[in-house]
Motif scaffolding. Sequence first.
Motif, PDB file in Angstrom:
ATOM      1  N   HIS A 260      28.765 -17.395 -47.132  1.00 32.76           N
ATOM      2  CA  HIS A 260      29.052 -17.905 -45.795  1.00 32.76           C
ATOM      3  C   HIS A 260      27.766 -17.918 -44.973  1.00 32.76           C
ATOM      4  O   HIS A 260      27.026 -16.931 -44.945  1.00 32.76           O
ATOM      5  CB  HIS A 260      30.096 -17.033 -45.091  1.00 32.76           C
ATOM      6  CG  HIS A 260      31.463 -17.166 -45.671  1.00 32.76           C
ATOM      7  ND1 HIS A 260      32.185 -16.099 -46.157  1.00 32.76           N
ATOM      8  CD2 HIS A 260      32.248 -18.258 -45.864  1.00 32.76           C
ATOM      9  CE1 HIS A 260      33.358 -16.514 -46.608  1.00 32.76           C
ATOM     10  NE2 HIS A 260      33.411 -17.814 -46.448  1.00 32.76           N
TER      11      HIS A 260
ATOM     12  N   THR B  20      30.935 -22.254 -45.900  1.00 30.15           N
ATOM     13  CA  THR B  20      30.481 -21.842 -47.229  1.00 30.15           C
ATOM     14  C   THR B  20      29.422 -22.815 -47.729  1.00 30.15           C
ATOM     15  O   THR B  20      29.597 -24.030 -47.660  1.00 30.15           O
ATOM     16  CB  THR B  20      31.651 -21.793 -48.219  1.00 30.15           C
ATOM     17  OG1 THR B  20      32.640 -20.869 -47.730  1.00 30.15           O
ATOM     18  CG2 THR B  20      31.188 -21.337 -49.586  1.00 30.15           C
TER      19      THR B  20
ATOM     20  N   GLU C 147      26.283 -12.278 -46.047  1.00 30.56           N
ATOM     21  CA  GLU C 147      27.111 -13.205 -45.274  1.00 30.56           C
ATOM     22  C   GLU C 147      26.613 -13.312 -43.840  1.00 30.56           C
ATOM     23  O   GLU C 147      26.025 -12.368 -43.293  1.00 30.56           O
ATOM     24  CB  GLU C 147      28.565 -12.718 -45.270  1.00 30.56           C
ATOM     25  CG  GLU C 147      29.188 -12.599 -46.656  1.00 30.56           C
ATOM     26  CD  GLU C 147      29.755 -13.906 -47.158  1.00 30.56           C
ATOM     27  OE1 GLU C 147      29.216 -14.971 -46.776  1.00 30.56           O
ATOM     28  OE2 GLU C 147      30.715 -13.864 -47.940  1.00 30.56           O
TER      29      GLU C 147
END
Length: 369
Positions: free
Chosen positions: A140, A206, A232
Amino acid sequence: MMQRDYYEVLNVSRTAGEDEIKRAYRKMALKYHPDHNPGDAEAEQRFKEAAEAYDVLRDPDKRARYDRFGHAGVQGGGGGFGSTEDIFAHFSDIFGDLFGFSSASRGPRAMAGADLRYNLTVSFEQAAKGDEITLSLPKHVTCPDCKGSGAAPGSKVESCRQCNGTGQVRRSQGFFQIAMPCPVCQGTGQMIAKPCAKCRGEGIVTDTRELVVRVPAGVDTGTRLRVRGEGEAGVHGGPPGDLYVALTVEQDKRWQRQGQDLIYSQEVSFVQAALGHKVEVPGIDGNLPLEIPKGVQSGTLLRLSGEGLPYPGRKQRGDLLVEIKVLTPTRLSARQEELLREFEKAGEQTPLEKVKKAAKKIGKAMGLD
């Protein structure tokens, strides 16, 4: 107000342990909390006083100085905390336990992104000499269209009308008021009228990123490489997490590894073992000459210092240990058997035995026997 003894403030003895002091402070904080003492200046002062006492007594160094020199030892004075908000922020763990939600929380809460783990297998040579490896990593990332806000380009993020942008609402339970995440905005304090089409209002998407990871020379299976900021993406401006690369090093058929040392098995004939021999053994950077001494026994370890694996991040290297294995022939010709018997027979008599045998013959010839 004259400063009181910190142990008296928390109503604990001078021998109280850490857990007892923490429980006492929780009790005082609950008793004088501003939420159920609105407008009470004395309760607010007691609230600050208890926080100041706990801040000193929970710290072993501060506590030792206080026990020895009193308030002067910790430069104590009224108003160790400027406001109740400072106390909420400083002891967020305490108030999070008491009320289920930090009293210091206001508005959207920035949250760090999650850490990631990547399992990477490298060859023995890559581990021995070091390498740079390109990883293809799905994760992400901050949405490039809305820059993480979650709102469509050109639109604005509005404050939640339910909580007025604080991210929390208060519920009364008896004479307590408990702060809880706002059910409308889920504690973000924000309302998005027009969500970003790319991330659907999440602020993150993503994506697959390519990342070059440097593998230091000398690493072993179980080593974890930490790459800061490559985890992330964070939420609401929070920092990204980290990437942890877990290494598995393939074995090499030539060597057995023991830490940074390498063990290599060298076979020699019993003749070479008896007379000595020169051989070449494989090293990390190429073949290495090795002198096998006369009379070496099977199982002997010969050390080549500094020819093992490097220690990660250091100039030192381990050693290469050569284990000698003396081979015994299994098929012999008639001539070889004859020579071996002669060799064994010649070895049966020591020089002393030969002298004794000669002396016996001479004595017999002189009639002394």
